[in-house]
Design an enzyme around this catalytic site. Sequence first.
Site, PDB file in Angstrom:
ATOM      1  N   ASP A 115       0.810  -1.228   0.000  1.00  0.00           N
ATOM      2  CA  ASP A 115       0.000   0.000   0.000  1.00  0.00           C
ATOM      3  C   ASP A 115       0.843   1.278   0.000  1.00  0.00           C
ATOM      4  O   ASP A 115       0.328   2.349  -0.296  1.00  0.00           O
ATOM      5  CB  ASP A 115      -0.919   0.028   1.228  1.00  0.00           C
TER       6      ASP A 115
ATOM      7  N   ARG B 288     -16.712  -2.048 -24.429  1.00  0.00           N
ATOM      8  CA  ARG B 288     -17.232  -2.192 -23.072  1.00  0.00           C
ATOM      9  C   ARG B 288     -16.539  -1.229 -22.120  1.00  0.00           C
ATOM     10  O   ARG B 288     -15.487  -0.670 -22.445  1.00  0.00           O
ATOM     11  CB  ARG B 288     -16.926  -3.610 -22.555  1.00  0.00           C
TER      12      ARG B 288
ATOM     13  N   MET C 141      -5.848  -3.231  -4.873  1.00  0.00           N
ATOM     14  CA  MET C 141      -5.811  -3.235  -3.402  1.00  0.00           C
ATOM     15  C   MET C 141      -5.494  -1.854  -2.827  1.00  0.00           C
ATOM     16  O   MET C 141      -4.851  -1.036  -3.495  1.00  0.00           O
ATOM     17  CB  MET C 141      -4.807  -4.259  -2.891  1.00  0.00           C
TER      18      MET C 141
END
Length: 359
Positions: A138, A173, A180
Amino acid sequence: MKRVGILTSGGDCQALNAAMRGVVKALWFTYEPGQIEIYGFMDGYRGLIYGDYKQLNYSDFAGILTRGGTILGSSRTPFKQIREPDENGVNKVEAMKQNYYRLNLNCLVILGGNGTTKTANLLREEGLNVVTLPKTIDNDLWGTDMTFGFQSAVNLATNVIDCIHTTASSHKRVFIVEIMGHKAGWLTLNAGMAGGADIILIPEIPFDIDKIVDAINLRTKRGAAFTILAVAEGAISKEDAALSKKEYKEKLEKREFPSVSYEIAKQIEERTGQEIRVTVPGHMQRGGEPCPYDRVLASRLGTKAAELIINDDYGYMVGVKNREIVKFPLEEVAGKLKMVPTDSDFIQEARMLGISFGD
Ligand code: F6P
């Protein structure tokens, strides 16, 4: 003579082994044989609490520079509950101290993220000698510019977006890749920019679903056949960001979707009628070999930790500041999150590239 305990706690990441190898190699090359002993605690603080450890040899650290995961295992021991007795009434903090003193350790080397660092600081306050190394995909540890694991995860998440790009170009699309990061958006921001995502949603910048739809429609109007969104797992709408912590938690408990990306997908589908696909690479982002950058960073941080141990200079987290490997007093960094500054040049540069943050 030095007796050093070592453990890895919290969610794993790449280069944990490389970092431990860095610490231990530097110690082994400094001390005469027999003058240094290394004790590895299994599965994070659990091993320190319950006395689950083994003495490690030089050979335990051979060949692990490139290996993902952690040779010691890891587990989560929530800081919030650290002062609460376990189900058998064991006082966890006292148990950790007893095992430290029983083994006659000079110090503990602790590799971990935010929660782990908070507990390490608590052990420091309780009188133990502690050195920590910043690990997390992170990159949200306060003080250090960089944590190891982060760049490897950026590579993996970028690879996912790259793969989605080729299939997206075949189908008209909207694709969402969920990355995360519950609290901080570093990984999503970096992988999103590296992978050429059109819309990036991070926890630091609450989104407005109508703005996301506007950005998609604008792309369609300009002739783009597809749109890719990089969405942090902690992305939050403006509406939800206005709720109290308690209200938001209650809302999440009732959420009918497995994660925020599916909720956003449904809302976009309802508003645009476009087909949406969601990809969640999940724990893949923490897996596999560390990238060369992380191997080098972890090794350098490891040698810094060894230097502190050699000098009996404890109570620090090692980290990076302006490309230098430095030490940060634990009491200054523990418990603080490093979020993406919303007014940073990085965000501004992303906006100049036409990336929408949905705000
Ligand atoms: O802190 C690292 C991290 O991978 C976060 O990005 C993620 O939100 C969390 O851990 C997942 O935790 P767990 O492995 O316990 O599911």
